[in-house]
Design a protein around this motif. Structure first.
Motif, PDB file in Angstrom:
ATOM      1  N   PRO A   1       0.837  -1.229   0.151  1.00  0.00           N
ATOM      2  CA  PRO A   1       0.189  -0.012   0.069  1.00  0.00           C
ATOM      3  C   PRO A   1       0.891   1.202  -0.126  1.00  0.00           C
ATOM      4  O   PRO A   1       0.504   2.419  -0.430  1.00  0.00           O
ATOM      5  CB  PRO A   1      -0.975  -0.163   1.367  1.00  0.00           C
ATOM      6  N   VAL A   2       2.148   1.283   0.403  1.00  0.00           N
ATOM      7  CA  VAL A   2       2.975   2.498   0.137  1.00  0.00           C
ATOM      8  C   VAL A   2       3.751   2.208  -0.724  1.00  0.00           C
ATOM      9  O   VAL A   2       4.350   1.307  -1.026  1.00  0.00           O
ATOM     10  CB  VAL A   2       4.084   2.686   1.509  1.00  0.00           C
TER      11      VAL A   2
ATOM     12  N   ILE B   1       2.894   0.681   7.172  1.00  0.00           N
ATOM     13  CA  ILE B   1       1.558   0.847   7.090  1.00  0.00           C
ATOM     14  C   ILE B   1       1.023   2.220   7.198  1.00  0.00           C
ATOM     15  O   ILE B   1       1.247   2.875   8.068  1.00  0.00           O
ATOM     16  CB  ILE B   1       0.715  -0.119   8.156  1.00  0.00           C
ATOM     17  N   PRO B   2       0.166   2.493   6.045  1.00  0.00           N
ATOM     18  CA  PRO B   2      -0.273   3.804   6.157  1.00  0.00           C
ATOM     19  C   PRO B   2      -1.274   3.827   7.228  1.00  0.00           C
ATOM     20  O   PRO B   2      -1.817   2.806   7.668  1.00  0.00           O
ATOM     21  CB  PRO B   2      -1.143   3.859   4.801  1.00  0.00           C
TER      22      PRO B   2
ATOM     23  N   TRP C   1      12.454   8.672   8.077  1.00  0.00           N
ATOM     24  CA  TRP C   1      12.737   9.345   9.473  1.00  0.00           C
ATOM     25  C   TRP C   1      11.487   8.895  10.406  1.00  0.00           C
ATOM     26  O   TRP C   1      10.476   9.453  10.179  1.00  0.00           O
ATOM     27  CB  TRP C   1      12.779  10.884   9.414  1.00  0.00           C
ATOM     28  N   VAL C   2      12.149   8.212  11.573  1.00  0.00           N
ATOM     29  CA  VAL C   2      10.987   8.138  12.555  1.00  0.00           C
ATOM     30  C   VAL C   2      11.163   9.388  13.526  1.00  0.00           C
ATOM     31  O   VAL C   2      12.081   9.747  13.995  1.00  0.00           O
ATOM     32  CB  VAL C   2      11.279   6.862  13.297  1.00  0.00           C
ATOM     33  N   THR C   3      10.076  10.122  13.879  1.00  0.00           N
ATOM     34  CA  THR C   3      10.135  11.214  14.758  1.00  0.00           C
ATOM     35  C   THR C   3       9.292  11.223  15.769  1.00  0.00           C
ATOM     36  O   THR C   3       9.403  12.029  16.873  1.00  0.00           O
ATOM     37  CB  THR C   3       9.704  12.527  13.778  1.00  0.00           C
ATOM     38  N   HIS C   4       8.283  10.148  15.809  1.00  0.00           N
ATOM     39  CA  HIS C   4       7.329   9.879  16.838  1.00  0.00           C
ATOM     40  C   HIS C   4       7.428   8.522  17.287  1.00  0.00           C
ATOM     41  O   HIS C   4       7.488   7.647  16.520  1.00  0.00           O
ATOM     42  CB  HIS C   4       6.057  10.438  16.546  1.00  0.00           C
ATOM     43  N   GLY C   5       7.384   8.311  18.759  1.00  0.00           N
ATOM     44  CA  GLY C   5       7.309   6.891  19.431  1.00  0.00           C
ATOM     45  C   GLY C   5       6.127   7.073  20.330  1.00  0.00           C
ATOM     46  O   GLY C   5       6.324   7.694  21.145  1.00  0.00           O
TER      47      GLY C   5
ATOM     48  N   LEU D   1       3.328   7.303   8.291  1.00  0.00           N
ATOM     49  CA  LEU D   1       3.389   5.623   8.209  1.00  0.00           C
ATOM     50  C   LEU D   1       3.705   4.996   9.543  1.00  0.00           C
ATOM     51  O   LEU D   1       4.525   5.569  10.317  1.00  0.00           O
ATOM     52  CB  LEU D   1       4.533   5.475   7.355  1.00  0.00           C
TER      53      LEU D   1
ATOM     54  N   TRP E   1       6.453   6.047  14.241  1.00  0.00           N
ATOM     55  CA  TRP E   1       5.800   6.931  13.279  1.00  0.00           C
ATOM     56  C   TRP E   1       6.822   7.410  12.411  1.00  0.00           C
ATOM     57  O   TRP E   1       7.643   8.216  12.656  1.00  0.00           O
ATOM     58  CB  TRP E   1       5.015   7.976  13.549  1.00  0.00           C
ATOM     59  N   VAL E   2       6.769   7.179  11.244  1.00  0.00           N
ATOM     60  CA  VAL E   2       7.556   7.570  10.219  1.00  0.00           C
ATOM     61  C   VAL E   2       6.801   8.882   9.485  1.00  0.00           C
ATOM     62  O   VAL E   2       5.701   8.792   8.958  1.00  0.00           O
ATOM     63  CB  VAL E   2       7.755   6.735   8.744  1.00  0.00           C
TER      64      VAL E   2
END
Lengths: 479, 479
Positions: free
Chosen positions: A37-38, B77-78, A98-102, B111, B98-99
């Motif tokens: 899907p992406v 995953i969107p 880039w992952v910016t949020h967890g 994502l 979150w990406v």
């Protein structure tokens, strides 16, 4: 007739008409992949993944046999860690996720989804290598990596792909050199002897080497359309990463030394290579050594008494000789022929009432389409031999094709003409100046594939500037 | 003496003194893991990963044998896709990474780094399932997943872990039910017969089931400290996901139906389980069936002529009988004994000049410490038998321990008293009301582990409210 059968009569585009579309048709019709899907991500379906499992199985065996251990390193790299080696971060930062949020919080430091794991292994080595007794450290991992590619194609270039990445640390430059050579040989063995794809071994130019490497070794192969594919690389880092990450050891004389490192990888691209090297207008052709199913039994007139039973008996009998399957479904034999040709299964075994009467079967080769009748007595000897013949034939065919598609050029006029008339590898001399390399790329879109280990002198002067030539280069348009 | 040897004399914390610290000491001293640079991530080192490869190898064999195909689905995953199934997104959204940026651009849609892949498989199934002929669809993948956990411990709870996730679609509720049962049996077989860990099979309560599942089956095991560990789960989704993702098929009567689905997974947690079930104050104890090295040859007085040669000969001779290795390094035998005890290798084979003279070796069991002298003639028969005995003994010991640590409680006073006096499983009756389940958790911190398949009536009334009991529950404090 279910929807499933129907697709096998849909014609695929002829490769002569539109090679890119042919490729897309094959990966889809042969049930290898679907799109995620992406954008740019792929779902590797059972028949595609089983090919990967076989490639992985053989390569993993050789990686272990040469003394390496498998490990698992994390997916995320803190931004600050990626930045430690300057060339490396410059090469990769523009194409990472880039992952910016967890959870529900914004992170203090952004994380990179690994595009490759040098930074992580270096960080580990800096903490875990102390003495010459710890060396060499020979690690490998099978993992997924992400690169934010703009244009993508299944297997060839995707946002996420599967690969193995070896990362090793050694006491001396020479030890690392031997390692980089050794792993290139392992790759060449797997690609040539299992995927039946001939390769040119060589070194990348400065311009084309891996970001952060002293030098990069490569195996280059040629696709059916005359474009090259980089099929595996092995990098020597010298002590560059060791200096950036402070990886040192005490040598036998009690002196502090930097380690010398390598990394090397092959990816799911290899599946793309095997499609584009061996495939034809009826679909995929899988070399027997890595084919998940090597022979498919198709019963003929299976409604007649005894046919199906005999066919299943045959399957059981051949089970230990080869990876044999049977299609006992109620589809018409013709449908099945098309389906397994599309899927590239090396051998079809037909067995009908007449064959049973004559105590024989029909063997049909996927690569040449040749048929042979063979008595059941001889089958157990013949089937493995036939698989070997197919394996050899695929390699020889690919080699002949590559040789046909390899030209020599002594000046730019010849270069452009040959690239146009007979797209493939161009062997041409080079002065060693990056300016010439860049000019060739600009004018022809061909890139330097490698400085082959097997050097020849095809002329005395650089194909581009006419100055004294330093070495031979393989050039090609490439995937 | 190098730094490497030194660590094996550093004593590990006794499990009686501080079980959590003992665990941390073991995973580190036995060289299983190291910490990654991002909080809560782990590096699985060669000896840890080789254990995982053996667990994976056996489980993968059984997954294939039961008709499933391996595939590879994407990492991302969107956000919109995760949100399709309401319970599912509520369960997972608070703990995902979150990406938000790819390359140098901010993404239009965030994502999720997969915490589990139901949404992806459902999306795929909705596009690829059309007819009853397409069913069942039986997929599995080995992958990494990310959950943004607050407190983490190697193997037990980490930000990223490795697992396998099976995702299947079936024509009927009953078919999916049979599948969920079958895979729980596969898990129980691998965990009991290969990891030598006894399990309780059962169903999770509504409160403890997987986010989006109709019901969840589980295997629960008991660690040495009396805490339980969920060791594998198998979920029946009914048609909930199928409705949310519009996954339908045409049945044999030409009518549109929703599919029924399952998913099931086991993770690298199992390595944590084997440490906490079999380990002791000398370190790790690995069950022979999954031990990367089953027997380690330690030459004694190896400087004496012929000893090392004989020891290597022995290694070669035993190679096909078991996974045998040799330590021919110049470390003292005592150091080696400690090292391989810490690493949990099932059998040590000692061979010195006297043994060579007598044509014998000494076998030392890791599990009991027992020594036996065995003549070289008998060794080839004895070694595999001894490995079997150790495997059986480890299981029996763990079973006896679990039985000792399993109490019955009829009211809350007994519940709390037994949990205090003999921490472990508490078998107690339950009225079926979530309020009681929550109250028990609040008062004791014990949670319902499962409603065991093997039901008994240990009293007539709910342990908490005293109303009529509906079923037996296993309760425990858990990892």
């Amino acid at each position: 007739m279910g929807k499933k059968n129907k697709q096998f009569v849909e014609k695929i585009t002829a490769m002569e008409d539109d090679f890119a579309q042919w490729y897309t048709d094959v990966v889809k019709q042969a049930d290898l992949v679907d799109y995620g899907p992406v954008r740019g991500t792929m779902i590797i379906k059972p028949e595609g993944f089983a090919i990967w499992e076989n490639i992985r199985g053989e390569l993993d065996r050789q990686i272990k046999e040469t003394g390496h251990s498998n490990v698992s390193f994390p997916l995320f790299i803190p931004e600050s860690l990626l930045q430690k080696e300057k060339d490396h971060v410059e090469g990769f930062a523009p194409e990472v996720a880039w992952v910016t949020h967890g959870g529900e919080e914004e992170l203090n430091e952004r994380l990179v989804v690994r595009p490759t794991s040098e930074a992580l292994f270096c960080e580990y080595y800096s903490k875990n290598i102390h003495s010459y007794r710890d060396l060499p450290m020979l690690y490998n991992q099978w993992s997924n990596v992400v690169r934010w590619e703009k244009t993508t194609r299944p297997f060839l270039r995707s946002l996420e792909f599967l690969w193995q990445e070896g990362h090793t640390a050694h006491a001396t430059y020479e030890d690392a050199e031997a390692e980089a050579d050794k792993m290139l040989d392992v790759y060449a063995d797997v690609v040539e002897n299992h995927l039946a794809i001939p390769v040119v071994k060589g070194r990348k130019t400065e311009k084309e080497k891996f970001a952060g490497a002293k030098y990069t070794l490569t195996i280059e192969s040629l696709m059916h359309d005359g474009k090259a594919l980089q099929s595996g690389t092995s990098h020597h880092f010298g002590s560059g990463f060791a200096e950036a990450f402070d990886i040192t050891y005490l040598d036998e004389n009690g002196e502090q030394q930097h380690v010398h490192q390598t990394s090397w990888g092959i990816t799911t691209r290899l599946i793309g290579a095997l499609i584009m090297v061996h495939g034809d207008n009826r679909g995929l052709v899988i070399p027997p050594k890595i084919a998940p199913t090597q022979a498919m039994i198709v019963p003929i007139a299976q409604h007649k008494e005894g046919v199906l039973d005999k066919a299943y008996d045959l399957r059981d009998r051949l089970q230990n000789l080869a990876r044999v399957d049977i299609d006992g479904s109620d589809k018409m034999p013709g449908w099945k022929f098309n389906e397994y040709e599309m899927k590239g299964i090396p051998v079809r075994i037909e067995m009908g009432p007449k064959d049973i009467e004559k105590e024989q079967v029909v063997l049909v080769r996927r690569d040449t389409g040749e048929k042979e009748f063979i008595s059941l007595d001889e089958l157990e000897e013949r089937l493995p031999a036939l698989l070997d013949e197919i394996q050899t034939n695929l390699y020889q065919k690919a080699l002949a094709h590559r040789n046909e598609k390899t030209s020599i050029a002594k000046n730019m006029e010849e270069f452009e003409q040959k690239l146009e008339e007979n797209p493939g590898f161009i062997k041409a001399m080079w002065c060693g100046d990056t300016a010439c390399e860049e000019k060739i790329k600009e004018e022809t879109t061909a890139t330097s594939r490698c400085i082959p280990f097997e050097q020849e002198t095809v002329s005395e002067t650089c194909v581009c500037c006419g100055k004294e030539a330093k070495e031979l280069i393989y050039w090609a348009k490439a995937y």
